[in-house]
Design a protein around this motif. Structure first.
Motif, short mmCIF file in Angstrom:
data_model
loop_
_atom_site.label_atom_id
_atom_site.label_comp_id
_atom_site.label_asym_id
_atom_site.label_seq_id
_atom_site.Cartn_x
_atom_site.Cartn_y
_atom_site.Cartn_z
N GLU A 92 56.01 -64.00 69.96
CA GLU A 92 56.19 -63.02 68.72
C GLU A 92 57.74 -62.47 68.84
O GLU A 92 58.48 -62.30 67.97
N GLY A 94 60.35 -63.67 70.33
CA GLY A 94 61.13 -64.61 69.88
C GLY A 94 61.67 -64.91 68.23
O GLY A 94 62.52 -64.85 67.61
N LEU A 95 60.36 -64.75 67.60
CA LEU A 95 60.24 -64.61 65.97
C LEU A 95 60.96 -63.28 65.66
O LEU A 95 61.75 -63.62 64.81
N TRP A 96 60.79 -62.57 66.24
CA TRP A 96 61.52 -61.16 65.59
C TRP A 96 62.91 -61.22 65.83
O TRP A 96 63.73 -60.57 65.13
N LEU A 97 63.17 -61.67 67.07
CA LEU A 97 64.77 -61.89 67.32
C LEU A 97 65.40 -62.65 66.38
O LEU A 97 66.48 -62.29 65.85
N GLU A 98 64.50 -63.87 66.00
CA GLU A 98 65.08 -64.69 64.78
C GLU A 98 65.24 -63.95 63.50
O GLU A 98 66.31 -64.14 62.78
N ILE A 99 64.29 -63.05 63.17
CA ILE A 99 64.29 -62.41 62.02
C ILE A 99 65.46 -61.19 62.02
O ILE A 99 66.26 -61.22 60.94
N GLN A 101 68.23 -61.68 63.57
CA GLN A 101 69.41 -62.48 63.31
C GLN A 101 69.62 -62.76 62.10
O GLN A 101 70.80 -62.78 61.37
N ARG A 102 68.44 -63.20 61.26
CA ARG A 102 68.65 -63.47 59.93
C ARG A 102 69.10 -62.36 59.04
O ARG A 102 69.45 -62.44 58.07
N LEU A 107 72.35 -59.06 67.92
CA LEU A 107 71.53 -59.21 68.61
C LEU A 107 72.16 -58.86 70.10
O LEU A 107 71.63 -58.71 71.14
N ASP A 111 70.57 -56.27 72.74
CA ASP A 111 70.35 -56.75 74.27
C ASP A 111 71.19 -55.73 75.26
O ASP A 111 70.58 -55.32 76.18
#
Length: 182
Positions: A92, A94-99, A101-102, A107, A111
């Motif tokens: 999850e 990883g998905l939120w980090l992708e979101i 970024q989008r 990021l 971090d």
């Protein structure tokens, strides 16, 4: 009549999701301060390995620096998706980090600032508990210092119904002279 000034939300809490959607329909979300409250962690200050819910709130706190519009977009993305499952937290996250970024979030800065962000979430939560008596997310804060926990049992999608509920809550708060659980 008291005016709504802030809302405490937990990004893994279905009640918080319904409350956020209601604030969107009412149209007051731009003028309401969004404050994190992590129901799954008693003390975010001392949490060495933040659970998924706290990580999401840290990312939301990072988003604060991008303005209210970006925070609104982040909450829409989070709450429009199914309620996250804590048992698959790493996937999850990883998905939120992708979101993130989008959405254009920095990021690397997120971090680098994780400790500070966790402290800020801890500060918000400590203030909520000690100064306002908040013990759960999906709590509204009014300009007179009153707080009110709101549990919606379904989404309010009609503007007139959503506004009527806000008027009713503000009227009830004014009549009682203090916060109330509804």
């Amino acid at each position: 009549m008291a005016d709504l000034t802030a809302v405490y939300l937990d990004l893994t809490d279905p009640e918080s999701a319904r409350l956020w959607r209601w604030l969107r329909v009412v149209g007051v979300w731009r003028s309401v301060e969004i404050r994190p409250f992590c129901a799954s962690v008693e003390d975010p200050w001392d949490c060495e390995v933040p659970p998924f819910g706290l990580e999401l709130l840290m990312m939301l706190e990072h988003t604060r620096g991008y303005g209210q519009q970006m925070m609104g977009e982040m909450l829409d993305v989070v709450f429009d998706r199914r309620t996250p499952r804590v048992d698959v937290a790493h996937a999850e996250l990883g998905l939120w980090l992708e979101i993130g970024q989008r959405l254009g979030l920095d990021l690397a800065a997120y971090d680098a600032d994780r400790e500070q962000l966790r402290a800020e979430v801890g500060y918000w939560q400590e203030e909520a508990i000690l100064e306002l008596g908040v013990d759960h997310p999906s709590t509204l804060v009014f300009d007179d210092g009153s707080v009110m926990r709101v549990q919606l049992h379904g989404d309010l999608t009609r503007h007139d119904e959503a506004n009527a509920l806000l008027d009713k809550l503000c009227t009830q708060l004014t009549a009682s002279g203090s916060g109330a659980d509804l």
